[in-house]
Structure formats: C-alpha cells, structure tokens
Design an enzyme around this catalytic site. Structure first.
Site, short mmCIF file in Angstrom:
data_model
loop_
_atom_site.label_atom_id
_atom_site.label_comp_id
_atom_site.label_asym_id
_atom_site.label_seq_id
_atom_site.Cartn_x
_atom_site.Cartn_y
_atom_site.Cartn_z
N ASN A 20 0.86 -1.18 0.00
CA ASN A 20 0.00 0.00 0.00
C ASN A 20 0.90 1.23 0.00
OD1 ASN A 20 -1.79 2.08 0.51
ND2 ASN A 20 -2.83 1.07 2.20
N LYS A 45 3.02 1.16 3.41
CA LYS A 45 2.53 0.14 4.34
C LYS A 45 2.51 -1.19 3.60
CE LYS A 45 -1.14 2.65 5.31
NZ LYS A 45 -2.45 3.08 5.87
N ARG A 53 -2.61 -1.45 -3.73
CA ARG A 53 -3.63 -0.41 -3.71
C ARG A 53 -3.29 0.62 -4.78
NH1 ARG A 53 -3.37 4.74 -0.21
NH2 ARG A 53 -5.37 5.76 -0.62
N LEU A 68 -11.63 9.70 8.14
CA LEU A 68 -11.07 10.99 8.53
C LEU A 68 -9.61 10.82 8.89
CD1 LEU A 68 -13.99 12.20 10.86
CD2 LEU A 68 -13.71 12.58 8.39
N GLY A 69 -8.74 11.30 8.01
CA GLY A 69 -7.31 11.25 8.24
C GLY A 69 -6.68 12.42 7.51
N GLY A 73 -6.26 12.54 4.42
CA GLY A 73 -7.33 12.67 3.43
C GLY A 73 -8.63 12.32 4.13
N MET A 75 -3.88 17.11 12.90
CA MET A 75 -4.95 17.44 13.83
C MET A 75 -4.49 17.47 15.28
SD MET A 75 -8.08 18.36 14.31
CE MET A 75 -9.21 17.97 12.97
N ARG A 76 -3.49 16.66 15.62
CA ARG A 76 -2.98 16.67 17.00
C ARG A 76 -2.35 18.02 17.33
NH1 ARG A 76 0.34 11.25 15.90
NH2 ARG A 76 0.68 12.53 14.05
N GLY A 129 -7.12 7.94 10.94
CA GLY A 129 -6.38 8.43 12.10
C GLY A 129 -7.15 9.39 12.99
N ILE A 130 -7.81 10.39 12.40
CA ILE A 130 -8.60 11.34 13.18
C ILE A 130 -9.87 10.68 13.70
CG2 ILE A 130 -9.90 13.51 13.09
CD1 ILE A 130 -7.89 14.48 10.97
#
Length: 357
Positions: free
Chosen positions: A9, A16, A65, A185-186, A188, A259-260, A306-307
């Site tokens: 991926n 990954k 992918r 939600l990440g 992207g 976002m963190r 991730g988010i």
C-alpha cells in the site's frame, strides 16, 4: 504456514505492507513514512525485501492499492501488460498517488516475477453510484470524456461496510436495511453513504480534492474563486500546490496539517487553530447531513482513519451536534485497507480458479 497474500500500500508519503492469510490473520504488518528525497526502489530493497524473506515461500499473490481506476477498473484486476499500459494512462487523474503504486508494482514484479499481481482500486467501491450522484452538471461533450465523480477511500469504506454488516447480522438485524455513513477521517478525508452494503453517495469527486477539509487539501471551494486566482495570474502548478499542499487544516491554521497539533494549539488559544477546528467541523457536519439525506435517514455513523479513530474530542463534538438524528449509533471501526485488499484479491483469485480463469 498458510498461503499468504502480500499487500503493498504505497501512498504519496507512506509505505505500508502486510502479509495476510486466508483467515484474515496478519503474521506481519509494518509501515514507514517516505520523504521526497527517498529512492523508492532503495527503500523497498533495503527494508521490505529482508522483512519478507522468512515468508517468501508462503506468498501466493501480491495485491496493490491503486487510488484511481477511472472508468476502466471497477473490481480487483489481475495485472497484465495491457492493464499496466492503461494504469499509466490514468496517472494524470491521481498524480500524487498512482505513480508510487506503479513503482511498487514494478518492484514486486522484479522481486517475485512468478507471482500473480493484483490491483485494487480506491474508486471501485463507488462504481455503484447512481447517475444522479456521479454526474457533474456539465455539457455532454465533457461528460463523454469521463469528467464525473468517482469517489475515493473506497477500499476502507468497503471494509467499514462489511464490518458493520457483520455486526448488524450478529444482532439479528437485516444488513440489507442498514443505512450507514462511513467517515474516513485522516490526512485525506471523505464520507460514503452506504445502503445495504452498496455505496449510493460520497463526498470526493473526479479527484481526491473535493469534499471535506483535509490536512493540506482544500476540499470543496467555489470554482469561481479558482477562476479569479487564474485571472490574477496564478498558473496551473501554483494552483495545484495551493489546493493540494498548502490548504486544508494547514492553510487555515497557519501551523500544521496534523490534527494533533491543531488540538494542542487550539487549547492554548491559537486563533488559527481554533478557526481550523471550526471550519473542519462545519464542513463535516454539513456533509454528514447530505449523506443522511441521500440515505433518507441513518442508523450508524462509523468513524475510521487516524482522526476518526483517535480524536476523542471530535467524537464528543459529533455526538452533541448530531443529537437531532434519532437513534443514531456512533461507532469506531479501525481502518484496515491492507486486510480488505487481501480479501478482495483472494476472493477474485478463488473465482478465477473456480472458473478456470
């Protein structure tokens, strides 16, 4: 050891890989970030090849992918020279994502030339979109060139859909009636409206730029604003860089696309970070409402990515803001693109074997 599917991926800035057996177990799974200066072949040769060596004799296929399959590819596809040629022609549709995938494919063909190579497409799950959802209001001559909404993150949206359908069935409920919004939600971000396992609407479009606010991507903006920037002298490359790499949370906050970092700085009162959170939430709620309308009601909102999986504050904000939706169940589904790719390839390979293909 059971037969294993190797999944590669490759994203625009990440690699990954996983080994998955026929039961879904993952004896090996790892990933790493990629820097612009990295030589991809060098990384694959020095990191991935040694990791795979103990399992090499058990690997029976390789799944990749590929973000954009265009109108050509709507299912897992066995790689042939003709398919490779078509994939090269699709590169302009996803210039950040498709080229690394093709490099990974070429490497895997050299590493294991006798193994079948399969491609799974982020656009494929959205091939069920009705014309009303996939069509832009453009003249016929443009629509005939393939300018339409494709949607993305389909591999993970399909994983979410299958996971929730299984849970629904375990509860004695009919999964064909499940009205699901999958929220990926990440870095992207996109939503998919899924009825009975079938995608009927989504927020991304012709490219992965449309829809929600993302880490460095703008999401939807008024096309007239882009025309104005062009009138002011902004060229194609500058506009692409703005929309893909300088906008989104990064552009709103003036700080970061992570976002963190945004949460941390917002807690300290940083105005740009607070604005970024407000705009992100507003667009998310707006488009959740749109997906609910397409479904004519919603039973489950599944957060993934991730988010979606890790931002507990967002979870609480959504529960409060969506209290008007009766009986809405909000759940977390950990992303598993690698597992879904393995399942898709194994199913398709089994069908091919059964039919002599």
């Amino acid at each position: 050891m059971q037969d294993l599917a190797l999944v590669i991926n490759l994203g625009s800035s990440s690699l990954k890989a996983a080994l998955v057996d026929s039961t879904g177990a993952t004896p090996w799974h790892s990933g790493r970030s990629l820097q612009p200066e990295d030589n991809l072949d060098g990384v694959l040769n020095s990191w991935l090849a040694p990791e795979l060596e103990p399992y090499r004799e058990s690997i029976t296929l390789v799944g990749h992918r590929v973000v954009h399959g265009g109108e050509h590819f709507t299912a897992p596809t066995l790689i042939t020279p003709e398919v490779e040629t078509t994939l090269q022609e699709l590169v302009p549709l996803a210039p950040l994502h498709n080229p690394p995938a093709l490099k990974g494919l070429a490497w895997a063909q050299r590493w294991a030339p006798d193994l079948p190579q399969w491609a799974c497409f982020d656009t494929a799950f959205h091939s069920t979109l009705p014309a009303a959802a996939s069509t832009y209001a453009l003249p016929l001559e443009l629509r005939e060139k393939g300018f339409r909404r494709f949607g993305f993150h389909g591999i993970n949206h399909q994983h979410v859909a299958e996971t929730m359908a299984a849970q629904w069935q375990q509860q004695g409920r009919d999964p064909e009636q499940l009205r699901l919004i999958s929220a990926h939600l990440g870095a992207g971000a996109s939503l998919a409206a899924i009825k009975g396992g079938i995608c009927i609407d989504t927020t991304m479009g012709y490219t992965p730029l449309e829809g929600l606010v993302m880490a460095t991507r703008s999401g939807s903006v008024d096309p007239g604003l882009l025309l104005e920037l062009m009138r002011e002298g902004m060229g194609e490359a500058e506009l692409a860089n703005l929309l893909q790499k300088q906008a989104g949370l990064k552009g709103l906050s003036g700080l970061s696309g992570d976002m963190r970092d945004i949460r941390e700085q917002a807690a300290a009162g940083h105005q740009g970070a607070l604005l970024a959170l407000d705009v992100f939430r507003q667009r998310l709620l707006q488009l959740i409402g749109a997906m609910a309308a397409s479904l004519q009601g919603v039973d489950v909102l599944a957060l993934t990515g991730g988010i979606g999986e890790l931002d507990q504050a967002l979870r609480g904000e959504l529960k409060e803001a969506l209290a008007w939706l009766p009986d809405l169940k909000l759940v977390i589904v950990p992303a598993d693109e690698e597992g879904m790719i393995a399942r898709l390839c194994q199913r398709s390979a089994a069908v091919g074997s059964a039919t002599g293909g």
